[in-house]
Design a protein around this motif. Sequence first.
Motif, mmCIF file in Angstrom:
data_model
loop_
_atom_site.group_PDB
_atom_site.id
_atom_site.type_symbol
_atom_site.label_atom_id
_atom_site.label_comp_id
_atom_site.label_asym_id
_atom_site.label_seq_id
_atom_site.Cartn_x
_atom_site.Cartn_y
_atom_site.Cartn_z
ATOM 1 N N GLN A 29 41.751 22.288 60.406
ATOM 2 C CA GLN A 29 43.075 22.892 60.213
ATOM 3 C C GLN A 29 43.689 23.803 59.231
ATOM 4 O OE1 GLN A 29 44.627 19.244 60.287
ATOM 5 N NE2 GLN A 29 44.993 18.242 62.209
ATOM 6 N N MET A 30 42.599 23.344 58.044
ATOM 7 C CA MET A 30 42.782 24.628 57.456
ATOM 8 C C MET A 30 42.515 25.932 57.475
ATOM 9 S SD MET A 30 41.339 22.370 53.765
ATOM 10 C CE MET A 30 41.873 20.418 53.801
ATOM 11 N N LEU A 31 41.110 26.160 58.353
ATOM 12 C CA LEU A 31 40.597 27.532 59.142
ATOM 13 C C LEU A 31 41.573 28.018 59.515
ATOM 14 C CD1 LEU A 31 36.912 26.342 59.957
ATOM 15 C CD2 LEU A 31 37.123 26.701 57.401
ATOM 16 N N ALA A 32 42.140 27.394 60.505
ATOM 17 C CA ALA A 32 43.021 28.243 61.047
ATOM 18 C C ALA A 32 44.378 28.694 60.867
ATOM 19 C CB ALA A 32 43.525 26.940 62.851
ATOM 20 N N GLU A 33 44.684 27.756 59.443
ATOM 21 C CA GLU A 33 45.783 28.449 58.708
ATOM 22 C C GLU A 33 45.456 29.535 58.152
ATOM 23 O OE1 GLU A 33 48.607 27.522 58.733
ATOM 24 O OE2 GLU A 33 48.842 25.596 59.481
ATOM 25 N N ALA A 34 43.870 29.863 57.393
ATOM 26 C CA ALA A 34 43.806 30.244 56.379
ATOM 27 C C ALA A 34 43.307 31.297 57.475
ATOM 28 C CB ALA A 34 42.348 29.884 55.717
ATOM 29 N N HIS A 35 43.323 31.299 58.964
ATOM 30 C CA HIS A 35 43.147 32.883 59.826
ATOM 31 C C HIS A 35 41.537 33.267 60.013
ATOM 32 C CE1 HIS A 35 46.961 33.000 60.316
ATOM 33 N NE2 HIS A 35 47.651 33.561 58.726
ATOM 34 N N LEU A 36 40.701 32.093 59.160
ATOM 35 C CA LEU A 36 39.114 32.448 59.453
ATOM 36 C C LEU A 36 38.825 31.641 60.711
ATOM 37 C CD1 LEU A 36 38.379 30.835 56.213
ATOM 38 C CD2 LEU A 36 37.777 32.903 56.770
ATOM 39 N N VAL A 37 39.517 31.065 62.124
ATOM 40 C CA VAL A 37 39.062 30.762 63.288
ATOM 41 C C VAL A 37 40.563 31.424 63.215
ATOM 42 C CG1 VAL A 37 37.492 29.132 63.411
ATOM 43 C CG2 VAL A 37 39.534 28.676 62.659
ATOM 44 N N GLU A 38 40.366 31.548 65.395
ATOM 45 C CA GLU A 38 41.385 31.975 65.432
ATOM 46 C C GLU A 38 42.025 30.295 66.611
ATOM 47 O OE1 GLU A 38 42.383 35.130 67.749
ATOM 48 O OE2 GLU A 38 39.749 35.598 67.783
ATOM 49 N N GLY A 39 43.719 30.380 66.979
ATOM 50 C CA GLY A 39 44.269 29.553 67.362
ATOM 51 C C GLY A 39 44.754 28.667 65.996
ATOM 52 N N GLY A 40 45.468 27.344 66.505
ATOM 53 C CA GLY A 40 46.144 26.201 66.339
ATOM 54 C C GLY A 40 46.075 24.633 65.890
ATOM 55 N N LEU A 41 46.739 23.797 66.119
ATOM 56 C CA LEU A 41 46.400 22.476 66.076
ATOM 57 C C LEU A 41 48.157 22.237 65.724
ATOM 58 C CD1 LEU A 41 43.311 22.071 66.810
ATOM 59 C CD2 LEU A 41 43.781 23.111 65.222
ATOM 60 N N VAL A 42 48.784 21.626 66.934
ATOM 61 C CA VAL A 42 49.438 20.597 66.889
ATOM 62 C C VAL A 42 49.800 19.457 67.454
ATOM 63 C CG1 VAL A 42 50.926 22.577 67.606
ATOM 64 C CG2 VAL A 42 49.841 21.452 69.752
ATOM 65 N N ARG A 43 50.913 18.448 67.354
ATOM 66 C CA ARG A 43 50.091 17.203 67.001
ATOM 67 C C ARG A 43 49.781 16.592 68.899
ATOM 68 N NH1 ARG A 43 50.714 12.606 64.171
ATOM 69 N NH2 ARG A 43 51.711 10.879 65.182
ATOM 70 N N ASN A 44 49.490 15.717 68.781
ATOM 71 C CA ASN A 44 48.795 15.197 70.302
ATOM 72 C C ASN A 44 49.708 15.116 71.138
ATOM 73 O OD1 ASN A 44 46.417 15.508 68.667
ATOM 74 N ND2 ASN A 44 46.581 12.873 68.644
ATOM 75 N N ASP A 45 49.631 15.354 72.616
ATOM 76 C CA ASP A 45 50.594 15.039 73.489
ATOM 77 C C ASP A 45 51.135 14.081 73.866
ATOM 78 O OD1 ASP A 45 48.532 14.816 74.575
ATOM 79 O OD2 ASP A 45 48.248 16.147 76.067
ATOM 80 N N HIS A 46 50.801 13.584 73.447
ATOM 81 C CA HIS A 46 51.400 11.661 73.660
ATOM 82 C C HIS A 46 51.555 11.727 72.703
ATOM 83 C CE1 HIS A 46 47.351 10.832 71.366
ATOM 84 N NE2 HIS A 46 47.037 11.342 72.597
ATOM 85 N N GLY A 47 51.561 12.020 71.646
ATOM 86 C CA GLY A 47 52.429 11.918 70.106
ATOM 87 C C GLY A 47 51.838 10.496 69.112
ATOM 88 N N ILE A 81 46.181 24.707 70.076
ATOM 89 C CA ILE A 81 46.903 25.791 71.032
ATOM 90 C C ILE A 81 46.602 27.312 70.928
ATOM 91 C CG2 ILE A 81 48.820 24.176 71.521
ATOM 92 C CD1 ILE A 81 50.700 25.743 68.757
ATOM 93 N N ALA A 82 46.405 28.321 71.876
ATOM 94 C CA ALA A 82 46.738 29.572 71.331
ATOM 95 C C ALA A 82 47.935 30.193 72.467
ATOM 96 C CB ALA A 82 45.135 30.133 70.865
ATOM 97 N N SER A 83 47.927 31.715 72.495
ATOM 98 C CA SER A 83 48.530 32.289 73.361
ATOM 99 C C SER A 83 47.164 32.780 75.434
ATOM 100 C CB SER A 83 48.713 33.826 72.820
ATOM 101 O OG SER A 83 47.453 34.555 72.911
ATOM 102 N N ALA A 84 48.207 32.960 75.337
ATOM 103 C CA ALA A 84 46.845 32.919 77.342
ATOM 104 C C ALA A 84 45.944 34.008 76.789
ATOM 105 C CB ALA A 84 47.996 33.277 77.977
ATOM 106 N N GLU A 85 46.135 35.148 76.214
ATOM 107 C CA GLU A 85 45.013 36.013 75.623
ATOM 108 C C GLU A 85 44.196 36.188 74.888
ATOM 109 O OE1 GLU A 85 45.905 41.258 73.781
ATOM 110 O OE2 GLU A 85 47.584 39.351 73.823
ATOM 111 N N THR A 86 45.027 35.331 73.429
ATOM 112 C CA THR A 86 43.716 34.399 72.767
ATOM 113 C C THR A 86 42.986 33.627 73.210
ATOM 114 O OG1 THR A 86 45.057 34.861 70.872
ATOM 115 C CG2 THR A 86 43.292 33.923 70.646
ATOM 116 N N LEU A 87 43.219 32.993 74.335
ATOM 117 C CA LEU A 87 42.484 31.861 74.963
ATOM 118 C C LEU A 87 41.298 32.825 76.032
ATOM 119 C CD1 LEU A 87 44.763 28.645 76.353
ATOM 120 C CD2 LEU A 87 43.361 28.815 74.187
#
Length: 232
Positions: free
Chosen positions: A89-107, A147-153
């Motif tokens: 999550q830190m790497l994603a927030e620091a833009h060292l890797v692409e995409g992001g992490l969100v709450r599990n879909d089942h909550g 998660i990421a945009s369709a283009e990024t994926l």
Amino acid sequence: MRIGVITFPGSLDDRDAQRAVRLAGAEPVALWHGSHDLEGVDALVLPGGFSYGDYLRAGAIASLSPIMTEVVDAANKGLPVLGICNGFQMLAEAHLVEGGLVRNDHGSFVCRDQVLRVENTSTDWTNAFDDGQEITIPLKNGEGGFIASAETLDRLEGEGLVAFRYVGVNPNGSLRDIAGVTNARGNVVGLMPHPEHAVEPGFGPDTDVAMRSGVDGLGFFSSVIRSSLVEA
């Protein structure tokens, strides 16, 4: 080889990561989030946990910690960096890797032994594995949905930047079953499961051989040691 493990307020798995480094044959170096000194380490691990209580977004505040200035600079110069769960999550927030992490879909928080397929074996952290190899690594997260945009994926897929994919079950709703990614250079890898919890017989996942005998996580740390030897 000296591998730094950074402790943030709320880190839970920093000692486990240090032990994994030691078991793999390298020297762990404890680093503190408030420092600007990487102490000349040859690689870095951002461990799991709940840095800063996961306030705002998981990993968002930690990505702005003083030491992250040095982490970003070193990573951009080629230093191997592994982000595990909260570290991912830190790497994603620091833009060292692409995409992001969100709450599990089942909550709900999920904790299980998870089968992964290794999709990229050319990184500093995956070269000890075989292409398509399936490994079992413990997983524990509440905000692990990639998660990421369709283009990024599409680009991640097309450029071979998907490092790991969930097999059998998608535990958190990650798009395209993505469990981990790498940067284009292959020195930065982030994943949600915890390889440091699968490095020692008696404490890892169950296998067909015996209960708690799984040590697939050692491959991450032996990979970066191998990379350092090749570069030397």
